[in-house]
Scaffold this active site. Structure first.
Site, short mmCIF file in Angstrom:
data_model
loop_
_atom_site.label_atom_id
_atom_site.label_comp_id
_atom_site.label_asym_id
_atom_site.label_seq_id
_atom_site.Cartn_x
_atom_site.Cartn_y
_atom_site.Cartn_z
N HIS B 516 0.83 -1.20 0.00
CA HIS B 516 0.00 0.00 0.00
C HIS B 516 0.87 1.25 0.00
O HIS B 516 0.92 1.99 0.98
CB HIS B 516 -0.96 -0.03 1.18
CG HIS B 516 -1.68 -1.35 1.32
ND1 HIS B 516 -2.11 -1.87 2.50
CD2 HIS B 516 -2.02 -2.27 0.38
CE1 HIS B 516 -2.70 -3.04 2.29
NE2 HIS B 516 -2.64 -3.31 1.01
N VAL B 517 1.54 1.45 -1.11
CA VAL B 517 2.37 2.64 -1.32
C VAL B 517 1.49 3.65 -2.05
O VAL B 517 0.83 3.30 -3.02
CB VAL B 517 3.60 2.30 -2.18
CG1 VAL B 517 4.52 3.50 -2.27
CG2 VAL B 517 4.33 1.10 -1.62
#
Lengths: 221, 587
Positions: B516-517
């Site tokens: 989850h960048v």
């Protein structure tokens, strides 16, 4: 073409187990104490394979808690991984410049491939397989902090618990040790039962479960 | 270079957002749509024999090929960045379906105040409570605006769960802290394995409000509004880093692709590696004209298009805009320019590793089956006396027990890492070890950003994306606090020994955290501080839309996919209802 090298193991040491023949087909070898198995090597020389076998057996020993790296075929597993794309660094970004002494949180930054790290590391372990167990442990303690040892340790665990199609975990000895059943198509009826009690279905490998000749990654380009 | 006939729409990237947009435009318009995916083709059948930990989890079979392209990292702008030479802290996907194929399928929504962290925090605690170097900003949309689209995403995937708030009515057993939902989840919660069930009991005893993890590994057979049917989950345990062998886990290839294939106006070209978006150079106004890509045969191709969607995952979205010279690159010194700013990566770690007396049978479960709690999420607890802002969720999921990855984890009382003593402990604890995970918000900071690396190149010779990223005191103190809470939970669960998380120090690229960048091409209410408007439309090039978590101004604690899908639906509506009639700025 390099000369074909074999790892020779006594049948007694690996019991009546599955081994892999030259054409990578599985066959069952019946244990007879006076026989030995010749396993063709893809990367190691025979003397290297004997050192790896001895070292892996100290990392994951065969002892009163059950079989270890020797019975699982860990050196065969490692040999195949090193000969395959992983050993050649197919899965790593390998453009320079290289910062060999980078902080650990950046991951391995060196130039050497797993093949090179093993070949170099094994040079320092000449005669290791002929040492007594305590001497072998002392030798390994001295190299514990090296990249070579951390690879050897990681690869030993992989060879203990990988799907048997990769050459390790022969006869699923690793999975049986820990009660892991391998890939199962469904746990639907059991997932919310057996609370607090060990539920240990009989293990089966991917090729048994799928009835397909799945190709392992080390055989891909 | 070969120039192809112009098409109405080009979509760069064939993952969740690209294929959802392709499905919507394919179903609702007669536009000629081409999806360009740089990886290979994929179908559900490909996963019939993928249940192999070594090739899929350890060697990353489904991930982006880092030998061709990776990113570089440095902790602050005084350092020289180094390439991430192997996968580590996050796992970008590749091929049709992208990372949506190998995900865990954990599907919570964001809390309503996540979209307005700046104004809500300032309102409650005053602006002095914000870190001096923060770059937090409101999204330009609210939860209420997004709710109908969240509901569509729930129905598309058939998400399993228990509602805790239907139109303001609190419901026991669900997440009573969640934002209002217009309806119950499409399918009931998944089965709950043993480890997660003892977590639930302990959480209740300690006064928390545990609830079943919302899961797109659906609890029973489900047919979605597009008529796509998927079977229920069998809890085989091969979810994260794998594709689902039976299609019970919702993935773009089993949920979107079958619909897309019915529409003759949509085609997918695989092996098509987009290198540039071609546009009319103009400071404030202009349009994108098409894309240049290398096709599967190595030929350079110019594909003109009227409308372009950039949907190639957070990091590549930002990189392609930078490489194409679209928009002004962010300069942290002057804080001018908006492209590349507000890089965040969810604060995720195993808060405690707990060792139990009884076996847990942890090979059974799914990537999302489990229990979580939100009592310590967002601003649901008072921060006036705490040394940090915001929070996250604690949870106990049940399918992370594959033996290469997990065997060998032993309590601290075992001093060796190899040999007989260690082996004995490793065998004993393999199925007696469970982890309580934390997933928390990462605030945006002025000096966490992306630009192009001056040294390292991809296999075409284009510069790699450079991440300048590190944790701050807010994350470190939050991590310590949550670790203490997780330790209390583990002890209440009856753990014999517990190993707490060692704390956040420098950003560690070797420890998997989450994929989850977020940020880089963020949405906002003004072109000075954002790249796209709240319809994900580029401020300068009105025929370019940038989809995905690159648009998040800062991170929320929840997994991003439902929010990404909801935003994509909202954009699709704006395109079909307004943009096609009048192709101009939507905001």
């Amino acid at each position: 073409m390099r000369r074909r090298e074999f790892l020779t193991l006594s049948a007694a040491s690996i019991g009546g187990v599955l081994v892999y023949s030259l054409d990578r087909e599985v066959f069952r070898f019946s244990a007879q104490t006076n026989q030995s198995v010749h396993i063709p090597l893809r990367f190691f020389t025979q003397s290297e394979a004997l050192i790896v076998a001895a070292a892996a057996s100290r990392i994951f020993p065969s002892d009163e808690t059950g079989p270890g790296a020797r019975e699982a075929g860990v050196p065969i597993y490692i040999d195949r991984q090193l000969a395959g794309p992983w050993g050649r660094d197919r899965y790593r970004y390998t453009q320079g410049p290289f910062e060999e002494n980078a902080p650990a949180e950046f991951g391995y930054q060196g130039k050497a491939t797993p093949q090179q790290i093993y070949r170099e590391g094994l040079k320092g372990l000449k005669g290791f397989n002929r040492l007594k167990a305590e001497e072998q442990d002392d030798t390994l303690k001295q190299i514990e902090a090296t990249l070579f040892f951390s690879l050897l340790r990681q690869n030993t665990i992989e060879g203990m618990f990988c799907d048997p199609m990769h050459g390790g975990n022969i006869d699923m000895v690793g999975w049986q040790l820990i009660g892991f059943p391998g890939p199962r198509m469904s746990n639907y009826d059991d997932v919310d039962k057996h609370f607090g009690e060990a539920f240990r279905p009989k293990p089966a490998g991917l090729r048994q479960v799928t009835r397909r000749k799945v190709r392992p990654g080390e055989d891909l380009e | 270079m070969k120039t192809l006939p112009s098409v109405d729409v080009v979509i760069i990237g064939g993952g969740w957002t690209g294929l959802l947009m392709a499905k919507e435009l394919g179903s609702r318009t007669a536009l000629n749509v081409v999806v360009l995916e740089r990886g290979g083709p994929r179908r559900t059948d490909d996963y019939n024999d993928d249940m192999d930990e070594l090739d899929y989890t350890i060697r990353f079979r489904m991930m982006q090929d880092v030998s061709q392209e990776t990113v570089t990292l440095r902790h602050d702008s005084s350092q020289r960045a180094l390439p991430l030479r192997q996968h580590g802290s996050f796992l970008p996907g590749s091929g049709v379906g992208g990372a949506g194929e190998h995900w865990s399928a954990v599907c919570p929504r964001f809390l309503p105040d996540c979209f307005e962290v700046l104004s809500r925090t300032t309102e409650k605690y005053g602006s002095k409570r914000l870190p001096e170097d923060h770059a937090i900003q409101d999204w330009g949309i609210t939860y209420d605006e997004l709710e109908p689209h969240y509901t569509r995403a729930d129905l598309l995937l058939g998400i399993s769960g228990k509602a805790g708030n239907i139109r303001g009515q609190q419901i026991e057993g669900g997440n009573v802290f969640e934002g209002w939902r217009s309806a119950e989840y499409p399918t009931p919660p998944t089965k709950i394995p043993y480890f997660s069930s003892i977590f639930a009991e302990a959480a209740k005893t300690l006064g928390y409000h545990p609830y079943p993890v919302p899961a797109a590994t659906t609890s029973r057979a489900y047919t979605n509004p597009d008529g796509i049917s998927r079977p229920g989950c069998t809890y085989c345990g091969y979810c994260e880093t794998f594709g689902c062998m039976i299609g019970a886990k919702s993935q773009p290839t089993n949920t979107l692709l079958p619909v897309i294939e019915k529409h003759k106006n949509v085609s997918i070209r695989t092996g098509a590696w987009v290198r540039r978006i071609v546009h009319d150079a103009a400071e404030n106004k202009g349009s994108a004209r098409g894309v240049i890509y290398i096709d599967a045969n190595g030929q350079e191709v110019f594909q003109p298009a009227e409308l372009i969607f950039l949907a190639s995952w957070t990091l590549n979205n930002t990189r392609l805009l930078l490489l194409s010279g679209i928009g002004k690159a962010y300069n942290p010194g002057t804080r001018k320019g908006s492209l590349g700013r507000n890089l965040t990566h969810q604060v995720a770690f195993s808060a405690v590793t707990a060792f139990f007396e009884k076996p847990l049978n942890r090979f059974m479960g799914s990537g999302a089956s489990g229990i979580m709690l939100s009592d310590l999420d967002g601003d649901l607890f008072d921060h006036s006396k705490l040394p940090f802002l915001r929070g996250g969720t604690l949870g106990a999921r049940s399918a992370r027990s594959l033996p290469i990855s997990e065997c060998g984890v032993v309590p601290k009382s075992v001093k060796s890492t190899w040999g007989s003593e260690w082996k004995k402990a490793a065998l004993h604890y393999y199925d007696r070890t469970g982890r309580i995970g934390f997933s928390g918000e990462h605030l945006a900071y002025q000096d966490n950003y992306m630009d192009l690396d001056p040294v390292y190149k991809d296999h075409f010779g284009d510069p790699l994306l450079r991440l300048t990223l590190d944790w701050r005191e807010n994350e470190r103190k939050m991590a310590d606090y949550m670790t203490t809470k997780a330790m209390e939970l583990a002890r209440e669960m009856g753990a014999k020994e517990v190993t707490p998380f060692s704390g956040l120090r420098s950003y560690d690229a070797t420890r998997y955290q989450s994929s989850h960048v977020q940020g880089g091409a963020i949405m906002g209410s003004s072109p000075e501080s954002s790249v796209v408007n709240p319809y994900l439309q580029h401020w300068q090039l009105s025929n370019l839309f940038v989809l995905g978590a690159s648009s998040f101004p800062q991170n929320a604690s929840a997994n991003p996919t439902p929010t990404i899908l909801a935003l994509t639906y909202r954009t699709a509506d704006a395109i079909v209802d307004r943009y096609l009639k009048n192709p101009a700025a939507l905001a």
